[in-house]
Design a protein around this motif. Structure first.
Motif, short mmCIF file in Angstrom:
data_model
loop_
_atom_site.label_atom_id
_atom_site.label_comp_id
_atom_site.label_asym_id
_atom_site.label_seq_id
_atom_site.Cartn_x
_atom_site.Cartn_y
_atom_site.Cartn_z
N GLN A 89 0.83 -1.19 0.00
CA GLN A 89 0.00 0.00 0.00
C GLN A 89 0.87 1.25 0.00
OE1 GLN A 89 -2.80 0.18 3.20
NE2 GLN A 89 -3.76 2.03 2.44
N GLY A 90 0.53 2.21 -0.83
CA GLY A 90 1.29 3.44 -0.92
C GLY A 90 2.44 3.39 -1.90
N TRP A 91 2.75 2.19 -2.42
CA TRP A 91 3.84 2.06 -3.38
C TRP A 91 3.38 2.53 -4.73
CZ3 TRP A 91 4.96 -0.46 -7.94
CH2 TRP A 91 6.31 -0.58 -8.26
N GLU A 92 4.21 3.30 -5.39
CA GLU A 92 3.87 3.78 -6.72
C GLU A 92 4.81 3.14 -7.73
OE1 GLU A 92 3.72 8.02 -7.06
OE2 GLU A 92 2.92 8.23 -5.08
N ALA A 93 4.38 3.14 -8.96
CA ALA A 93 5.24 2.62 -10.02
C ALA A 93 6.54 3.43 -10.05
CB ALA A 93 4.53 2.71 -11.35
N ARG A 94 7.57 2.84 -10.55
CA ARG A 94 8.84 3.55 -10.66
C ARG A 94 8.68 4.77 -11.54
NH1 ARG A 94 13.16 0.83 -8.65
NH2 ARG A 94 12.83 -1.34 -8.23
N PRO A 95 9.35 5.84 -11.16
CA PRO A 95 9.25 7.05 -11.99
C PRO A 95 10.00 6.86 -13.30
CG PRO A 95 10.87 7.35 -10.25
CD PRO A 95 10.18 6.02 -9.98
N ALA A 96 9.53 7.54 -14.33
CA ALA A 96 10.22 7.50 -15.62
C ALA A 96 11.51 8.32 -15.51
CB ALA A 96 9.33 8.05 -16.71
N ILE A 97 12.55 7.84 -16.15
CA ILE A 97 13.85 8.51 -16.11
C ILE A 97 14.09 9.23 -17.43
CG2 ILE A 97 16.34 8.12 -15.96
CD1 ILE A 97 15.72 5.76 -14.07
N SER A 98 14.53 10.47 -17.32
CA SER A 98 14.89 11.26 -18.49
C SER A 98 16.38 11.09 -18.76
CB SER A 98 14.60 12.74 -18.25
OG SER A 98 13.23 12.95 -18.11
N VAL A 99 16.72 10.90 -20.03
CA VAL A 99 18.10 10.78 -20.47
C VAL A 99 18.37 11.97 -21.38
CG1 VAL A 99 19.77 9.35 -21.73
CG2 VAL A 99 17.93 8.26 -20.40
N ASP A 100 19.44 12.69 -21.10
CA ASP A 100 19.77 13.87 -21.90
C ASP A 100 20.02 13.48 -23.36
OD1 ASP A 100 20.33 16.74 -22.09
OD2 ASP A 100 22.39 16.09 -22.49
N THR A 101 19.54 14.31 -24.27
CA THR A 101 19.71 14.04 -25.70
C THR A 101 21.17 14.08 -26.13
OG1 THR A 101 19.25 16.37 -26.15
CG2 THR A 101 17.41 14.82 -26.38
N SER A 102 22.03 14.71 -25.33
CA SER A 102 23.46 14.74 -25.68
C SER A 102 24.18 13.43 -25.34
CB SER A 102 24.17 15.92 -25.00
OG SER A 102 24.23 15.71 -23.61
N GLU A 103 23.55 12.56 -24.57
CA GLU A 103 24.12 11.24 -24.27
C GLU A 103 23.96 10.38 -25.52
OE1 GLU A 103 25.19 9.36 -20.79
OE2 GLU A 103 26.09 11.23 -21.46
N PRO A 104 25.05 9.89 -26.10
CA PRO A 104 24.93 9.04 -27.29
C PRO A 104 24.06 7.81 -26.99
CG PRO A 104 27.21 9.66 -26.93
CD PRO A 104 26.45 10.10 -25.72
N VAL A 105 23.15 7.49 -27.90
CA VAL A 105 22.23 6.38 -27.70
C VAL A 105 22.97 5.09 -27.36
CG1 VAL A 105 20.47 4.94 -28.83
CG2 VAL A 105 20.47 7.42 -29.17
N GLU A 106 24.10 4.86 -28.03
CA GLU A 106 24.82 3.60 -27.83
C GLU A 106 25.52 3.50 -26.48
OE1 GLU A 106 27.18 6.52 -30.21
OE2 GLU A 106 25.22 5.60 -30.49
N THR A 107 25.74 4.62 -25.79
CA THR A 107 26.41 4.57 -24.48
C THR A 107 25.52 5.04 -23.33
OG1 THR A 107 27.37 6.77 -24.79
CG2 THR A 107 28.71 4.87 -25.47
N ALA A 108 24.33 5.55 -23.64
CA ALA A 108 23.41 6.01 -22.58
C ALA A 108 22.99 4.82 -21.71
CB ALA A 108 22.19 6.68 -23.18
N TYR A 109 22.79 5.09 -20.43
CA TYR A 109 22.33 4.05 -19.53
C TYR A 109 20.94 3.57 -19.94
CZ TYR A 109 25.98 4.95 -15.98
OH TYR A 109 27.16 5.07 -15.29
#
Length: 184
Positions: A22-42
């Motif tokens: 009770q009271g637990w919410e889904a994990r928040p969405a994480i924003s990834v900066d557009t300057s992080e290369p897609v192939e190396t972004a977490y």
């Protein structure tokens, strides 16, 4: 030790579904900066977190909708040294902005370096930067700008540390029903 963060809360589709407390919410969405290369972004999908790409301006990762309150800057060992050598002015400006976030009520900023402290002290092979200067720059700026620096042994640990920092900030600082516009 490498599974300290990763294995603890990592989600896989084979895990049995349980009723959330009770009271637990889904994990928040994480924003990834557009300057992080897609192939190396977490990639945080193994934690059950959705992610989106957007211009974060200050750092590499945040919680969607809260980039003015919570940010994490990720550095590889090589990048950590380069950021305080040839990229020093730009990185100090980033640290200044992160310090401004830390000064806000509920604000949080952190730097995650993908190396353990011993590796950081040794530095990357190609760097000519004085190792003592590198260590002291990060220590000094962590005090000056009030930004904690976390050393994660490798990329996998860096992902776990970053996800945990963002999730804990969300769990402790954002109350159910509270919108970003209410606390900015």
């Amino acid at each position: 030790m490498n599974d300290l963060f990763v294995g603890h809360r990592e989600y896989t589709s084979s895990m049995p579904r349980q009723k959330a407390p009770q009271g637990w919410e889904a994990r928040p969405a994480i924003s990834v900066d557009t300057s992080e290369p897609v192939e190396t972004a977490y990639d945080f999908s193994s934690y059950g977190a959705k992610q989106s790409r957007q211009n974060l301006y200050t750092a590499d990762y945040s919680i969607l909708g809260y980039h003015e309150l919570c940010v994490v800057e990720r550095k590889t060992l090589s990048d950590a040294y380069g950021s305080i050598a040839s990229g020093r002015e730009r990185f100090e400006d980033t640290c200044r902005r992160m310090g401004e976030i830390m000064a806000k009520p509920n604000g949080y900023a952190a730097i995650v370096i993908e190396a353990n402290f011993d590796e950081f002290v040794k530095g990357p092979d190609h760097s000519m930067m004085n190792r003592r200067s590198a260590v002291n720059t990060y220590l000094a700026w962590s005090v000056k700008y009030k930004i904690p620096v976390f050393f994660a042994a490798d990329r996998r640990m860096g992902i776990g540390v970053t996800e945990a920092l963002l999730r804990h900030w969300y769990d402790y600082k954002i109350k159910p029903g509270l919108e970003a516009s209410d606390i900015l």
